[in-house]
Structure formats: C-alpha cells, structure tokens
Design a protein around this motif. Structure first.
Motif, PDB file in Angstrom:
ATOM      1  N   GLY A  93       0.838  -1.206   0.000  1.00 31.33           N
ATOM      2  CA  GLY A  93       0.000   0.000   0.000  1.00 31.33           C
ATOM      3  C   GLY A  93       0.867   1.247   0.000  1.00 31.33           C
ATOM      4  O   GLY A  93       1.897   1.298   0.675  1.00 31.33           O
ATOM      5  N   ALA A  94       0.434   2.235  -0.791  1.00 36.22           N
ATOM      6  CA  ALA A  94       1.065   3.570  -0.793  1.00 36.22           C
ATOM      7  C   ALA A  94      -0.040   4.533  -0.384  1.00 36.22           C
ATOM      8  O   ALA A  94      -0.975   4.777  -1.159  1.00 36.22           O
ATOM      9  N   PHE A  95       0.031   5.001   0.860  1.00 33.59           N
ATOM     10  CA  PHE A  95      -1.074   5.772   1.445  1.00 33.59           C
ATOM     11  C   PHE A  95      -0.676   7.237   1.595  1.00 33.59           C
ATOM     12  O   PHE A  95       0.431   7.542   2.078  1.00 33.59           O
ATOM     13  N   ASN A  96      -1.581   8.119   1.183  1.00 34.06           N
ATOM     14  CA  ASN A  96      -1.291   9.560   1.248  1.00 34.06           C
ATOM     15  C   ASN A  96      -1.480  10.105   2.662  1.00 34.06           C
ATOM     16  O   ASN A  96      -2.455   9.771   3.333  1.00 34.06           O
ATOM     17  N   THR A  97      -0.547  10.965   3.078  1.00 31.51           N
ATOM     18  CA  THR A  97      -0.701  11.663   4.341  1.00 31.51           C
ATOM     19  C   THR A  97      -0.457  13.160   4.138  1.00 31.51           C
ATOM     20  O   THR A  97       0.173  13.564   3.167  1.00 31.51           O
ATOM     21  N   SER A  98      -0.995  13.946   5.075  1.00 40.75           N
ATOM     22  CA  SER A  98      -0.732  15.395   5.080  1.00 40.75           C
ATOM     23  C   SER A  98      -0.683  15.906   6.515  1.00 40.75           C
ATOM     24  O   SER A  98      -0.660  17.125   6.729  1.00 40.75           O
ATOM     25  N   ASN A  99      -0.691  14.989   7.494  1.00 38.03           N
ATOM     26  CA  ASN A  99      -0.653  15.467   8.889  1.00 38.03           C
ATOM     27  C   ASN A  99      -0.178  14.366   9.837  1.00 38.03           C
ATOM     28  O   ASN A  99       0.151  13.266   9.425  1.00 38.03           O
ATOM     29  N   LEU A 100      -0.197  14.688  11.152  1.00 35.35           N
ATOM     30  CA  LEU A 100       0.280  13.732  12.166  1.00 35.35           C
ATOM     31  C   LEU A 100      -0.610  12.508  12.253  1.00 35.35           C
ATOM     32  O   LEU A 100      -0.117  11.365  12.194  1.00 35.35           O
ATOM     33  N   ILE A 136       0.097   0.058  -4.660  1.00 35.13           N
ATOM     34  CA  ILE A 136      -1.303   0.443  -4.839  1.00 35.13           C
ATOM     35  C   ILE A 136      -1.580   1.723  -4.071  1.00 35.13           C
ATOM     36  O   ILE A 136      -1.451   1.749  -2.832  1.00 35.13           O
ATOM     37  N   ASN A 137      -1.933   2.782  -4.781  1.00 36.79           N
ATOM     38  CA  ASN A 137      -2.144   4.112  -4.189  1.00 36.79           C
ATOM     39  C   ASN A 137      -3.562   4.258  -3.640  1.00 36.79           C
ATOM     40  O   ASN A 137      -4.539   4.045  -4.363  1.00 36.79           O
ATOM     41  N   ILE A 138      -3.653   4.626  -2.359  1.00 41.27           N
ATOM     42  CA  ILE A 138      -4.943   4.824  -1.683  1.00 41.27           C
ATOM     43  C   ILE A 138      -4.938   6.174  -0.954  1.00 41.27           C
ATOM     44  O   ILE A 138      -4.109   6.407  -0.086  1.00 41.27           O
ATOM     45  N   ASP A 139      -5.897   7.031  -1.316  1.00 45.48           N
ATOM     46  CA  ASP A 139      -6.064   8.324  -0.638  1.00 45.48           C
ATOM     47  C   ASP A 139      -7.542   8.522  -0.271  1.00 45.48           C
ATOM     48  O   ASP A 139      -7.889   8.667   0.895  1.00 45.48           O
ATOM     49  N   THR A 140      -8.411   8.458  -1.245  1.00 48.14           N
ATOM     50  CA  THR A 140      -9.844   8.742  -1.023  1.00 48.14           C
ATOM     51  C   THR A 140     -10.467   7.865   0.052  1.00 48.14           C
ATOM     52  O   THR A 140     -11.202   8.344   0.924  1.00 48.14           O
ATOM     53  N   ASP A 141     -10.173   6.565   0.063  1.00 51.59           N
ATOM     54  CA  ASP A 141     -10.792   5.680   1.069  1.00 51.59           C
ATOM     55  C   ASP A 141     -10.407   6.078   2.494  1.00 51.59           C
ATOM     56  O   ASP A 141     -11.221   5.956   3.424  1.00 51.59           O
ATOM     57  N   ILE A 142      -9.201   6.575   2.679  1.00 54.15           N
ATOM     58  CA  ILE A 142      -8.753   6.996   4.018  1.00 54.15           C
ATOM     59  C   ILE A 142      -9.475   8.289   4.417  1.00 54.15           C
ATOM     60  O   ILE A 142      -9.984   8.433   5.535  1.00 54.15           O
ATOM     61  N   ARG A 143      -9.568   9.217   3.451  1.00 53.85           N
ATOM     62  CA  ARG A 143     -10.252  10.496   3.722  1.00 53.85           C
ATOM     63  C   ARG A 143     -11.708  10.227   4.117  1.00 53.85           C
ATOM     64  O   ARG A 143     -12.244  10.831   5.045  1.00 53.85           O
TER      65      ARG A 143
END
Ligand SMILES: O=C(COP(=O)(O)O)NO
Ligand SMILES: [Ca+2]
Ligand code: NA
Ligand SMILES: [Zn+2]
Length: 283
Positions: free
Chosen positions: A20-27, A228-235
């Motif tokens: 998994g490649a998961f996007n982050t922007s904070n702690l 595998i890039n995942i951003d929307t599901d985490i948001r």
C-alpha cells in the motif's frame, strides 16, 4: 526503518504481492499508517502529494514521516506522489525523501522521457528510487467516451520504450482506474496489465485504487501490480467517523478526543488494505 522505495517494491515484485502507498498530510494520518503497518507486519509506502506539501510544509511533513519511519520496526519509504514540478522533486530529494514520482504524463512521450530520465539520474545518484507515469490516470471524468478512455490507457509498446530509455524503477500505468470516488464500477483492462508486465518485468503501480472492488484488486496483484495508491478511502473513513462522533457528542472539544478516534478509523481501513494487497506479514 526508513528504506528506499525499490527495496520494498523489488521484493514485492519478486514474490508477487502489492504494498500500500497511502497519502498523508498530517500527524494523525501518518500515525494511522504506521500503526497499521506495525500491527499487520507490513512494509508500507507513505506518500505526500504536492497539495499535501503545501498544506503541511515540506520540512514539517518530512520530519514527521521520517521520525516515525526510523523508529518503526517495519520497512517504510517516504514517497513524493505526483511530482509534476521538477523543482518540487528536487526539494524532496533535499528533504530526505527515499522515493519520488516524476509525473510528466501530461507531456508528449518524448518530453516525458527526457525529464524523467534527468530525475532518474539525479535521484539514483542520491540513492533514491523513481516512479513515473505513462498513460493518463487523471480524475473521474463521468462523460468521457469509450475510445477516449482507450486512448488514455497505457500502450504496452510505449511503456517498454519509456522504461528502457528512462531507467525508471517502477511505472504507474493507466488500465481503467481514476482518482477520487467512482460513479460507476471501474472496469480494469487486465489483458493490458498482463501484457505490460510480461514486456517490462518491473514493479508496476496502480493509481486511483480507492473504490476498486476487492476481487479486481486481487486480480491486478496476481497480474503484477506491486504498489497500490490509496487516498480517497482513508479520507472518507476519517470524515465518516468525524460526523458520527460529533453527532453523538455535541460537548466534546478536545482535538485529541476527536482526531484520536478518527485516526483509529483510518487505521482499520488501512489494515484491511494491507491484508487484501498481500503485504501483511511480509515485513
Ligand atoms: O492515486 C492516488 C489515490 O487514488 P484514490 O483517489 O483512488 O485514493 N494517489 O496518487
Ligand atoms: Ca479511485
Ligand atoms: Na505515486
Ligand atoms: Zn495517483
């Protein structure tokens, strides 16, 4: 431990699983990703988009991710997602990134090759891995015609030429996914994926993977997708928990009591992805 992207993806490519490649922007998102990786003993790629860099500040988000990665017991790479600006890619290299995406997929093939090749030479000189993109993944356009969709997909011959001429470590390909939520069911072109994998035999990347049915993900992994890039599901997991929590408790005001549960909700979604991708237990 903090490692390069290719250290994680070479093993995944050889052993036939995806990371998994998961996007982050904070702690909190970073904590959710690292805790999920520790609890499932998964290698993981923590990635920041150019929007995430603007939101958090490049030095700050780099410090958060690298500090947590260095303390972690599982391999973690820090990756720049969709680096479209050459200078931003260079700034990430100066800030300790261990993997960068030079996304010049909007340019004509020859220009994409030229700029990607330059980034590969510089990044490899610094011991950093490089991802690039061939074909157009883009956002969800609900009114594109079928042949436009076909045209945007990755051409295997072009992908082979691109990989050979740039020396890129892993390649993002367009086989029917799109960023953001899907309106209908995404239809992945598995024959195209199979052909590209046979011809290139390098780790391949699937963008826009949030919202893709689990069976399709499993099939894509069996045919050679390794990142595998995942951003929307985490948001969406964050937002669901936040709304639910505030509906139930109109008195709470301590950010830790609000963001903490949201972090746990994101962690659960991320753990399920790591198990689905086959990364669990591979650290
Ligand atoms: O490809 C992605 C994320 O895609 P999703 O919106 O489907 O999570 N990031 O680069
Ligand atoms: Ca998506
Ligand atoms: Na990426
Ligand atoms: Zn993407």
């Amino acid at each position: 431990m903090l490692v390069t992207g290719i250290e994680i993806l070479e093993k995944a490519h050889k052993e036939g699983y995806a990371v998994g490649a998961f996007n982050t922007s904070n702690l909190e998102i970073t904590q959710a990703i690292v805790e999920a990786a520790e609890e499932t003993k998964s290698p993981v790629i923590i990635q920041v988009s150019e929007g995430g860099l603007k939101y958090a500040g490049i030095e700050t988000i780099s410090a958060i991710v690298r500090t947590m990665a260095e303390k972690a017991s599982v391999p973690i790479a820090l990756h720049l997602d969709h680096g479209t600006d050459f200078n931003t890619v260079m700034k990430c290299l100066r800030n300790g990134w261990t993997s960068v995406m030079m996304d010049a997929s909007k340019l004509p093939l020859e220009e994409n090759i030229k700029v990607t090749k330059t980034v590969v030479q510089i990044a490899h000189g610094m011991g950093v891995s490089v991802e690039a993109e061939i074909g157009k993944i883009g956002g969800t356009e609900d009114n594109i015609t079928v042949d436009e969709r076909e045209a945007a997909m990755t051409d295997p011959q072009e992908a082979l030429k691109f990989a050979k001429e740039t020396g890129v470590d892993y390649l993002a390909i367009a086989i029917g996914t799109a960023h953001g939520p899907y309106k209908g069911e995404p239809k992945l072109d598995f024959d195209r994926l199979k052909k590209i994998k046979e011809m290139l035999n390098i780790p391949l990347v699937l963008h826009g993977a949030s919202g893709v049915p689990e069976e399709a993900i499993k099939k894509a992994v069996s045919l050679g997708i390794n990142k595998i890039n995942i951003d929307t599901d985490i948001r969406q997991a964050f937002a669901r928990r936040l709304r639910d929590l505030l509906e139930k408790d109109s008195e709470v005001y301590d950010p830790r009591k609000i963001l903490g549960p949201c972090r746990d909700a994101m962690k659960e979604v991320i753990k399920q992805k790591m198990i689905l991708f086959g990364a669990a237990g591979k650290a």
